[in-house]
Design a protein around this motif. Structure first.
Motif, PDB file in Angstrom:
ATOM      1  N   ILE A  17       0.771  -1.353   0.092  1.00 63.13           N
ATOM      2  CA  ILE A  17       0.071  -0.004  -0.152  1.00 63.13           C
ATOM      3  C   ILE A  17       0.847   1.376  -0.005  1.00 63.13           C
ATOM      4  CG2 ILE A  17      -1.847   1.270   1.237  1.00 63.13           C
ATOM      5  CD1 ILE A  17      -2.758  -1.578  -0.052  1.00 63.13           C
ATOM      6  N   TYR A  70       1.000   4.224  -3.089  1.00 59.16           N
ATOM      7  CA  TYR A  70       0.966   5.653  -2.888  1.00 59.16           C
ATOM      8  C   TYR A  70       2.198   6.149  -3.556  1.00 59.16           C
ATOM      9  CZ  TYR A  70      -3.152   5.923   0.184  1.00 59.16           C
ATOM     10  OH  TYR A  70      -4.374   6.233   0.884  1.00 59.16           O
ATOM     11  N   ASN A 109      -6.160   3.569 -10.359  1.00 58.88           N
ATOM     12  CA  ASN A 109      -5.379   3.327  -9.170  1.00 58.88           C
ATOM     13  C   ASN A 109      -5.675   4.475  -7.954  1.00 58.88           C
ATOM     14  OD1 ASN A 109      -3.724   1.058 -10.254  1.00 58.88           O
ATOM     15  ND2 ASN A 109      -3.202   2.771 -11.587  1.00 58.88           N
ATOM     16  N   LEU A 126      -7.353   3.921  -4.148  1.00 59.69           N
ATOM     17  CA  LEU A 126      -6.813   4.537  -2.870  1.00 59.69           C
ATOM     18  C   LEU A 126      -7.305   5.544  -2.076  1.00 59.69           C
ATOM     19  CD1 LEU A 126      -2.896   4.828  -4.272  1.00 59.69           C
ATOM     20  CD2 LEU A 126      -3.711   3.290  -2.618  1.00 59.69           C
ATOM     21  N   ASN A 130      -8.786   4.764   1.902  1.00 59.55           N
ATOM     22  CA  ASN A 130      -7.596   5.211   2.764  1.00 59.55           C
ATOM     23  C   ASN A 130      -7.879   5.131   4.228  1.00 59.55           C
ATOM     24  OD1 ASN A 130      -8.910   7.690   2.890  1.00 59.55           O
ATOM     25  ND2 ASN A 130      -7.720   8.750   1.675  1.00 59.55           N
ATOM     26  N   ARG A 164      -2.248   8.858   2.586  1.00 59.77           N
ATOM     27  CA  ARG A 164      -1.100   8.961   1.909  1.00 59.77           C
ATOM     28  C   ARG A 164      -0.027   9.466   2.935  1.00 59.77           C
ATOM     29  NH1 ARG A 164       1.607  13.307   0.524  1.00 59.77           N
ATOM     30  NH2 ARG A 164       3.570  13.134  -1.026  1.00 59.77           N
TER      31      ARG A 164
END
Length: 225
Positions: free
Chosen positions: A5, A9, A113, A117, A121, A127
């Motif tokens: 993961i 990012y 993508n 994410l 999240n 992030r």
């Protein structure tokens, strides 16, 4: 946070910070810096002019018979997700014959993508967590996958025996594709090693500072030890 993961990012960040110039002016600057960098990076006598302006804000660069193999590369860029790169090889005394055409058409579905994410999240970490926890090995792995050793790639078996040349065949971003060619067609092993170290450093800094890498910095020459 799971390392895959984190790398997902970083993957998105490196594309965004290095290979997504937004305005037509920024795209022209990126391509002009790119063309100028080839002379020093490939250690050749000349470099392509450009970019050339086509109708509807389409940009084109042509790399004619320079570098390790003597390719002719004609790349036409419509957007950051739509482009065509025709790669030709000139036989002595004959007209160029088409080897392959790399085409990215954004009118068809591609896996989202970044959207995926963003949507999950809260469950897998965001992030900010990825930036806090990523390591140098994470950046190396992502740069390899994007530029230096793409998972899906082609080898040039008929022209010369250089297995280390890996042309990414699953790349949908024109600037990433051109930068992949810049690295792969460099004939100097020491320079390739130094370039990898340089890219790891500048993209690590860009991710931490959350800022794009200026084209002049991205195209700088690596320092050989």
């Amino acid at each position: 946070m799971d390392s895959e993961i984190i790398r997902a990012y970083l993957w998105q960040d490196i594309i965004k910070f290095g290979f997504c110039p937004s305005s037509t002016k920024e795209k022209r600057t990126w391509l002009r810096q790119y063309c100028g960098s080839l002379r020093g990076f490939w250690e050749v006598d000349s470099y392509p002019s450009g970019p050339h302006n086509l109708p509807n804000q389409v940009l084109q660069i042509k790399i004619n018979n320079i570098g390790l193999i003597g390719f002719d590369i004609d790349c036409t860029i419509h957007t950051n997700t739509k482009f065509n790169a025709q790669v030709l090889y000139s036989l002595s005394g004959k007209k160029s014959s088409l080897m392959w055409s790399h085409d990215a058409d954004d009118s068809y579905f591609a896996f989202p993508n970044q959207k995926l994410l963003t949507s999950v999240n809260s469950r897998i970490g965001n992030r900010r967590s990825a930036v806090r926890e990523f390591s140098t090995d994470d950046v190396i792995s992502v740069i390899d996958g994007l530029l230096l050793h793409p998972t899906v790639h082609m080898h040039l078996l008929s022209l010369l025996d250089r297995h280390e040349i890996r042309i990414g065949s699953g790349i949908g971003n024109p600037f990433q594709y051109l930068f992949n060619l810049r690295y792969q067609l460099c004939p100097i092993p020491e320079k390739r090693v130094a370039e990898k170290e340089r890219l790891v450093e500048i993209f690590s800094n860009a991710i931490r500072s959350k800022r794009p890498v200026p084209a002049c910095e991205l195209m700088a020459q690596p320092r050989l030890k």
